[in-house]
Write an enzyme that holds these catalytic residues in place. Sequence first.
Site, PDB file in Angstrom:
ATOM      1  N   ASP A 176      11.048  32.287  30.787  1.00 44.81           N
ATOM      2  CA  ASP A 176      11.870  31.486  31.682  1.00 44.81           C
ATOM      3  C   ASP A 176      12.801  32.444  32.434  1.00 44.81           C
ATOM      4  O   ASP A 176      12.953  33.604  32.049  1.00 44.81           O
ATOM      5  CB  ASP A 176      12.660  30.429  30.903  1.00 44.81           C
ATOM      6  CG  ASP A 176      13.122  29.282  31.799  1.00 44.81           C
ATOM      7  OD1 ASP A 176      13.071  29.439  33.036  1.00 44.81           O
ATOM      8  OD2 ASP A 176      13.548  28.246  31.274  1.00 44.81           O
ATOM      9  N   GLU A 219      19.917  21.466  34.787  1.00 45.90           N
ATOM     10  CA  GLU A 219      20.139  22.396  33.669  1.00 45.90           C
ATOM     11  C   GLU A 219      21.573  22.283  33.119  1.00 45.90           C
ATOM     12  O   GLU A 219      22.156  21.212  33.078  1.00 45.90           O
ATOM     13  CB  GLU A 219      19.779  23.817  34.098  1.00 45.90           C
ATOM     14  CG  GLU A 219      18.295  23.894  34.516  1.00 45.90           C
ATOM     15  CD  GLU A 219      17.798  25.311  34.717  1.00 45.90           C
ATOM     16  OE1 GLU A 219      18.126  26.194  33.929  1.00 45.90           O
ATOM     17  OE2 GLU A 219      17.043  25.514  35.684  1.00 45.90           O
TER      18      GLU A 219
HETATM   19  C1  BGC Z   1      14.237  26.640  34.132  1.00 48.33           C
HETATM   20  C2  BGC Z   1      12.765  26.361  34.151  1.00 48.33           C
HETATM   21  C3  BGC Z   1      12.191  26.645  35.500  1.00 48.33           C
HETATM   22  C4  BGC Z   1      12.534  28.044  35.924  1.00 48.33           C
HETATM   23  C5  BGC Z   1      12.026  28.413  37.289  1.00 48.33           C
HETATM   24  C6  BGC Z   1      14.572  27.962  34.723  1.00 48.33           C
HETATM   25  O1  BGC Z   1      15.941  28.136  34.810  1.00 48.33           O
HETATM   26  O2  BGC Z   1      14.706  26.572  32.810  1.00 48.33           O
HETATM   27  O3  BGC Z   1      12.524  25.038  33.770  1.00 48.33           O
HETATM   28  O4  BGC Z   1      10.803  26.464  35.464  1.00 48.33           O
HETATM   29  O5  BGC Z   1      13.926  28.200  35.921  1.00 48.33           O
HETATM   30  O6  BGC Z   1      12.747  27.814  38.277  1.00 48.33           O
HETATM   31  C1  BGC Z   2      17.097  28.863  40.425  1.00 48.02           C
HETATM   32  C2  BGC Z   2      16.423  27.943  39.465  1.00 48.02           C
HETATM   33  C3  BGC Z   2      16.582  28.461  38.106  1.00 48.02           C
HETATM   34  C4  BGC Z   2      18.041  28.749  37.792  1.00 48.02           C
HETATM   35  C5  BGC Z   2      18.222  29.356  36.455  1.00 48.02           C
HETATM   36  C6  BGC Z   2      18.530  29.075  40.044  1.00 48.02           C
HETATM   37  O1  BGC Z   2      19.163  29.925  40.922  1.00 48.02           O
HETATM   38  O2  BGC Z   2      17.009  28.382  41.715  1.00 48.02           O
HETATM   39  O3  BGC Z   2      15.085  27.766  39.756  1.00 48.02           O
HETATM   40  O4  BGC Z   2      16.044  27.570  37.199  1.00 48.02           O
HETATM   41  O5  BGC Z   2      18.629  29.573  38.762  1.00 48.02           O
HETATM   42  O6  BGC Z   2      19.538  29.735  36.201  1.00 48.02           O
END
Ligand code: BGC
Ligand code: BGC
Length: 843
Positions: free
Chosen positions: A323, A523
């Site tokens: 991730d 998130e």
């Molecule tokens: C998330 C994932 C996601 C990835 C890519 C991460 O922060 O936990 O679910 O697929 O970012 O965007």
């Molecule tokens: C991204 C997301 C990712 C996240 C994780 C963002 O900046 O756009 O896709 O999941 O950071 O911290």
Amino acid sequence: MRMLTSVISCAVLCQALVACSNDESAVAEQSSSTQIWPAITSDVKTDSQLEDKVADLLSRMSSAEKVGQIIQAELKQVTPQDVYDYHLGSILNGGGTFPNNDKYATPADWLATAEAFYQASMDDTDGAVAIPLIWGTDAVHGHNNVIGATLFPHNIGLGAARNPDLIERIAAITSAEVQATGIDWIFAPTVATVRDDRWGRSYEGYSEDPEVVKAYAGKIVTGMQGRGGTEEFLDDTHVISTVKHFVGDGGTEGGVDRGDNTDSEQELFDIHAQGYVSALEAGVQSVMASFNSWQGEKLHGSEYLMTQVLKQRMGFDGFVVGDWNGHSFVDGCSSISCPQSINAGLDMFMASEPDWKELYANTLAQVNSGEIPAARINDAVTRILRVKTRAGLFESSPSQRPLAGRNDVIGAAEHRNVARQAVRESLVLLKNKDSLLPLDPSANILLAGDGADNIGKQAGGWTISWQGTGNTNEDFPGASSIFDGIQKTAEAAGGQAILSVDGSFETRPDVAIVVFGENPYAEGHGDISTLEYQPGSHRDLALLKRLKAQGIPVVSIFLSGRPLWVNAELNASDAFVAAWLPGSEGDGIAEVLLKTSAGDVNHDFKGKLSFSWPNKADQFLLNRGDADYQPLFPYGYGLSYEDVDTLSDELSEKAPVLNKDDLAVYKIFNRTAIAPWKLSVADSENVLTQFSGNRVENSEVSVLAADKDSQEDSRKVTWSGKGLGAVVFKNSDRTDLIKYLQASAQLSFDVRVHELNESEITARIECGAGCQASVDISGELRSRELNTWAPITIDLKCFADNGVDFNKIDVPFSLISQSASKIAFSNVSYVHDSDSQSDISCT
Ligand code: BGC
Ligand code: BGC
């Protein structure tokens, strides 16, 4: 580290791993893994011809090429030239990253970008083996990064629909829309079983119960990839699917995103791993490692779970992707070096940071030195090549595939029909006093609430932007708001629907539909500390009560990413619908709420709760099967039009008692900015410059250290009048300050006015992009004696009432003006002093 140990498996494993032990505890652990975790038979079988092809490719690759395969860079940080130079195996676009940094990139732009990256990967001028690049995207409720795509209800709503076949169709549609943009791979489904609804990712889960998660996961994988073992498997209309986040993400302590899951191994399997069982059976080709840890060990570093359990025991033969920079959180790792993760079984780094080239260089050195054993890198690359071959990526470039660039596929009418069906089936009717619903469409209907005509709000996080914020209805061509649907249906039946966000009206309506709920988040930004809806503000409750007091029947449509404690809102409503986050097809709601013009039920409610609904704001762990299970509405609840509702209007509205003495004064500035807050000035373009030494300035505003009671314990602010200037206390992470709002605290600071004249100065609090509220303090300041220090207090509620979400504050205080003026401030804090009335009060 957990180790598998029979002599034979040890021999096999030890080729790939640095250490291997033979002690008794390890023997016990091996038997636990075989007892708990099943060996799984996948619909996708090993194909020896394909394996030979992969082995041949691998045998011709250099270490540098192999390391390239296991690195996935982020679209903002990578060019096709990089892909060629570093032989990169993959890219992703994170939430809110678009081709050419253009939010309005068209399907053709997406496709052109995919094609350019693909061609760079296939260019073998330098003598490297041509291996197609694979692009992954978070199409988590439809192809949600692309303007105009069909947006399905978030998973929590689909969980309520209890319709696995519908879910399979949704997955197939999402695949087709993703294929139209030339992308090969989706980071979905999330198969978290969500146990604590304070978790900001609750809505990405289908249920609190593994039953629904298991019933859905395999179906989604089949829908996305096509049925394993048949011709349609990963054909040109299907894409690779990812189950995530392996494993235990929905069961962290306190519902904290990326936290620690302390469940026993049996619970880890029984509760949190059921989605993996059906997904692996359906032949899912990738698994994403989770940010969370299990019993203190980060999943990205867990050899036991990634290698022994997932690959060896459960037989997963696809690849494990990390991730977002998740490897950097493993003990001893950083974003640019983490052999530990690869050795533990991670096959591809999600190297989202700008420093991925350093990660590449370090990983290559670790492969060359043997710190990452040859067997391990070969295994990782084999897995990636196996999946790429299965997906047919060697056979056609993105633009050669049949759906490529097909604008008519993105947001197609038939796709939207399915999304509308999903909206209808996901709605859960919680209250329907005196059978108020369904409504007569020829009535005069008032639509109120800030969710009534707000597609961004009804779509939630992971919508165009990562957080789902910053969008307007114009960003959703082809979509409909909830108001749109009601209006269309009412007008067709000779009725009318009037939109009035604040609920005011000229002609008295027959009924009011109030659409309200959580604003978008994603998130950890969505983590909260109480399940109470709008604690300390109850802004929407006031709206419901206003309408009710006028004798108008009230239907509440509650938009949310989780069940919340809404007893007061329920009491103030005659009917109450949990609509979750329905997505782009808001008009699906009218199809259930309103009768046909002939007076019949159009569509009945079908949704049943897949999450228990709390009766108290602190029922954090409330799940079907609990020993002491006392929800307001149990798992499985949901009325239909045939049911006679008996819910009382007198549900307890008593919020948990807050011990106010626990709340120390929250200091933001006391002689200096208090961590985590940093003092900066912002110019009219919102560019921040941080205070350092004893001053900071830009052309709009300057801040100088000054003396109040002791040396440099205050700050003197001078606005030049050249444009909007702000003095800002900020931190890039969010801080949960909700308890101060709940305790009716005030924003308090000492102020001395030097020059004010006619200027306007506002105090502002912010909670992330697009989330903020200001209070004009100029009147209050003007009433003060010049050049004299005195405190000023403002109810935090004033900010909450205007939209500040105190769960996620990134600016707890700022002062803004655009006209020339001069003041000084000191001692900024949130205080709760119930005896004193605030200078600016909103209670
Ligand atoms: C998330 C994932 C996601 C990835 C890519 C991460 O922060 O936990 O679910 O697929 O970012 O965007
Ligand atoms: C991204 C997301 C990712 C996240 C994780 C963002 O900046 O756009 O896709 O999941 O950071 O911290």
